[in-house]
Design a protein around this motif. Structure first.
Motif, PDB file in Angstrom:
ATOM      1  N   ILE A 171     -13.914  18.146   2.475  1.00 54.52           N
ATOM      2  CA  ILE A 171     -13.435  17.147   3.431  1.00 54.52           C
ATOM      3  C   ILE A 171     -14.590  16.598   4.268  1.00 54.52           C
ATOM      4  O   ILE A 171     -14.629  15.408   4.588  1.00 54.52           O
ATOM      5  N   ILE A 224      -7.689   6.576   5.911  1.00 55.56           N
ATOM      6  CA  ILE A 224      -6.743   6.508   4.783  1.00 55.56           C
ATOM      7  C   ILE A 224      -5.622   5.515   5.099  1.00 55.56           C
ATOM      8  O   ILE A 224      -5.258   4.684   4.271  1.00 55.56           O
ATOM      9  N   GLY A 244      -9.976   8.895  -3.890  1.00 55.54           N
ATOM     10  CA  GLY A 244     -10.349   9.599  -2.657  1.00 55.54           C
ATOM     11  C   GLY A 244      -9.148  10.287  -2.019  1.00 55.54           C
ATOM     12  O   GLY A 244      -9.246  11.427  -1.563  1.00 55.54           O
ATOM     13  N   HIS A 245      -7.998   9.604  -2.019  1.00 54.08           N
ATOM     14  CA  HIS A 245      -6.800  10.193  -1.406  1.00 54.08           C
ATOM     15  C   HIS A 245      -6.330  11.420  -2.194  1.00 54.08           C
ATOM     16  O   HIS A 245      -5.894  12.403  -1.610  1.00 54.08           O
ATOM     17  N   TYR A 293      -8.538  14.234  -1.236  1.00 59.39           N
ATOM     18  CA  TYR A 293      -8.252  14.672   0.129  1.00 59.39           C
ATOM     19  C   TYR A 293      -7.005  15.563   0.149  1.00 59.39           C
ATOM     20  O   TYR A 293      -6.995  16.618   0.777  1.00 59.39           O
ATOM     21  N   CYS A 294      -5.964  15.140  -0.541  1.00 61.30           N
ATOM     22  CA  CYS A 294      -4.746  15.961  -0.605  1.00 61.30           C
ATOM     23  C   CYS A 294      -5.048  17.298  -1.276  1.00 61.30           C
ATOM     24  O   CYS A 294      -4.644  18.350  -0.777  1.00 61.30           O
ATOM     25  N   GLU A 314     -10.466  11.062   9.101  1.00 62.56           N
ATOM     26  CA  GLU A 314     -10.195  10.551   7.753  1.00 62.56           C
ATOM     27  C   GLU A 314      -8.772  10.010   7.627  1.00 62.56           C
ATOM     28  O   GLU A 314      -8.506   9.143   6.806  1.00 62.56           O
ATOM     29  N   ARG A 315      -7.860  10.491   8.480  1.00 65.50           N
ATOM     30  CA  ARG A 315      -6.475  10.016   8.400  1.00 65.50           C
ATOM     31  C   ARG A 315      -6.378   8.556   8.814  1.00 65.50           C
ATOM     32  O   ARG A 315      -5.587   7.794   8.269  1.00 65.50           O
ATOM     33  N   ALA A 332     -12.858  15.061  -2.989  1.00 65.72           N
ATOM     34  CA  ALA A 332     -13.118  16.224  -2.123  1.00 65.72           C
ATOM     35  C   ALA A 332     -12.760  17.531  -2.837  1.00 65.72           C
ATOM     36  O   ALA A 332     -13.412  18.549  -2.630  1.00 65.72           O
ATOM     37  N   TYR A 375     -16.113  14.023   2.278  1.00 68.08           N
ATOM     38  CA  TYR A 375     -15.205  12.865   2.195  1.00 68.08           C
ATOM     39  C   TYR A 375     -15.336  12.004   3.446  1.00 68.08           C
ATOM     40  O   TYR A 375     -15.373  10.779   3.358  1.00 68.08           O
ATOM     41  N   ARG A 376     -15.430  12.665   4.625  1.00 71.86           N
ATOM     42  CA  ARG A 376     -15.618  11.905   5.873  1.00 71.86           C
ATOM     43  C   ARG A 376     -16.876  11.057   5.810  1.00 71.86           C
ATOM     44  O   ARG A 376     -16.860   9.888   6.165  1.00 71.86           O
ATOM     45  N   ALA A 409      -7.787  18.874  -1.422  1.00 69.21           N
ATOM     46  CA  ALA A 409      -8.623  19.716  -0.560  1.00 69.21           C
ATOM     47  C   ALA A 409      -7.783  20.393   0.524  1.00 69.21           C
ATOM     48  O   ALA A 409      -8.158  21.451   1.028  1.00 69.21           O
TER      49      ALA A 409
END
Ligand SMILES: [Fe+2]
Ligand SMILES: [Fe+2]
Length: 277
Positions: free
Chosen positions: A9, A111, A206-207, A210-211, A107-108, A274, A12-13, A213
């Motif tokens: 994460i 997104i 990417g999403h 993220y999920c 990151e939210r 991620a 990802y940020r 992770a």
């Protein structure tokens, strides 16, 4: 292309800041995305295909398209309908302040804003054909599906949302390929379809990461299990997709393990995952 540097994460940020620039929730604004749209507006592309706006508008409100529509029309309807499902979900999440507040991780916000831009990216596909952006609610089952994803408690919901993002990747990838093929005789139209859909696909990959992770290994297994089920649901709910892509082909693809390399192989953007679902 895979990024080197931070992973998970944290990575990802960093990727989001690199990709999108500054994020401004109040103005629904990502600095780099605005630059990207500026470039599109400065170089307008217009298809020479005659597209009947009346037929389009009429079928946008239909659950099943009228018989005998061209593949081009089906592609544009599928694009418009995916747009409606995105818009519906993003609007709900935003209205309920899901990604707002001091404690919302950065990151939210990114997104949520990326999802906003997806509506615009898809609207720009329609714009090349002189078709206006319209607000039409997605069909009943899709609305309930989106609400489930928005309102389910986060700890339980993450695997659901993740599976939805995975299925979304496949739909966007398939439609991107169909669009590029259909308009091959208008190279700048095909290139722009590729560009617009690729932007969405880059975000969605990417999403997914993220999920994944945020999931435990057991939840990641749920993500993998649910993803083909959701994929088939999306295709069933958007009749145009079923007419454009044979159900055997789609089923075969959804039955194979989710393959990020295959999805991102011809993307020109940097992508970031991620964690693998
Ligand atoms: Fe999206
Ligand atoms: Fe997404």
């Amino acid at each position: 292309m895979t990024a080197v540097g931070a992973v998970g994460i944290e990575g990802y940020r960093e990727f989001l800041v690199r990709r999108d620039g500054d994020a401004d929730l109040l103005h629904r604004h990502l600095a780099s995305r605005e630059e990207f749209f500026g470039g599109l507006v400065a170089n307008p592309v217009r298809s020479t295909r005659p597209i009947d706006r009346g037929v389009f508008a009429r079928n946008l409100h239909r659950r099943r398209p009228e018989p005998g529509l061209s593949r081009e029309m089906l592609f544009l309807l599928a694009t418009a309908k995916l747009n409606q499902a995105e818009r519906f979900g993003v609007g709900l999440g935003e209205t309920y302040g899901h990604n707002s507040g001091e404690d919302a991780p950065p990151e939210r916000v990114y997104i949520e804003l990326e999802e906003h831009y997806h509506t615009r990216l898809l609207a720009y596909v329609l714009d090349m054909f002189g078709l206006p952006f319209q607000v039409v609610p997605p069909p009943f089952v899709m609305r309930q599906f989106v609400k489930l994803n928005v309102f389910i408690p986060e700890r339980i919901g993450i695997a659901f949302v993740g599976a939805g993002e995975m299925a979304g990747c496949i739909m966007f990838d398939e439609l991107r390929r169909v669009g590029v093929e259909l308009f091959a005789d208008e190279p700048d139209v095909a290139a722009r379809i590729e560009r617009l859909y690729s932007e969405i696909l880059t975000d969605e990959v990417g999403h997914v990461g993220y999920c994944a992770a945020g999931c435990t290994p057991a939840e990641r297994a749920i993500m993998r299990k649910l993803y083909p089920v959701f994929g088939r649901l999306f295709a069933r709910q958007t009749a145009e997709i079923n007419l454009l892509i044979s159900s055997e082909k789609l089923r075969a693809r959804l039955d194979r393990p989710f393959n990020v390399e295959e999805l991102t192989a011809d993307l020109k953007n940097e992508t970031f995952l991620a964690a693998h679902p």
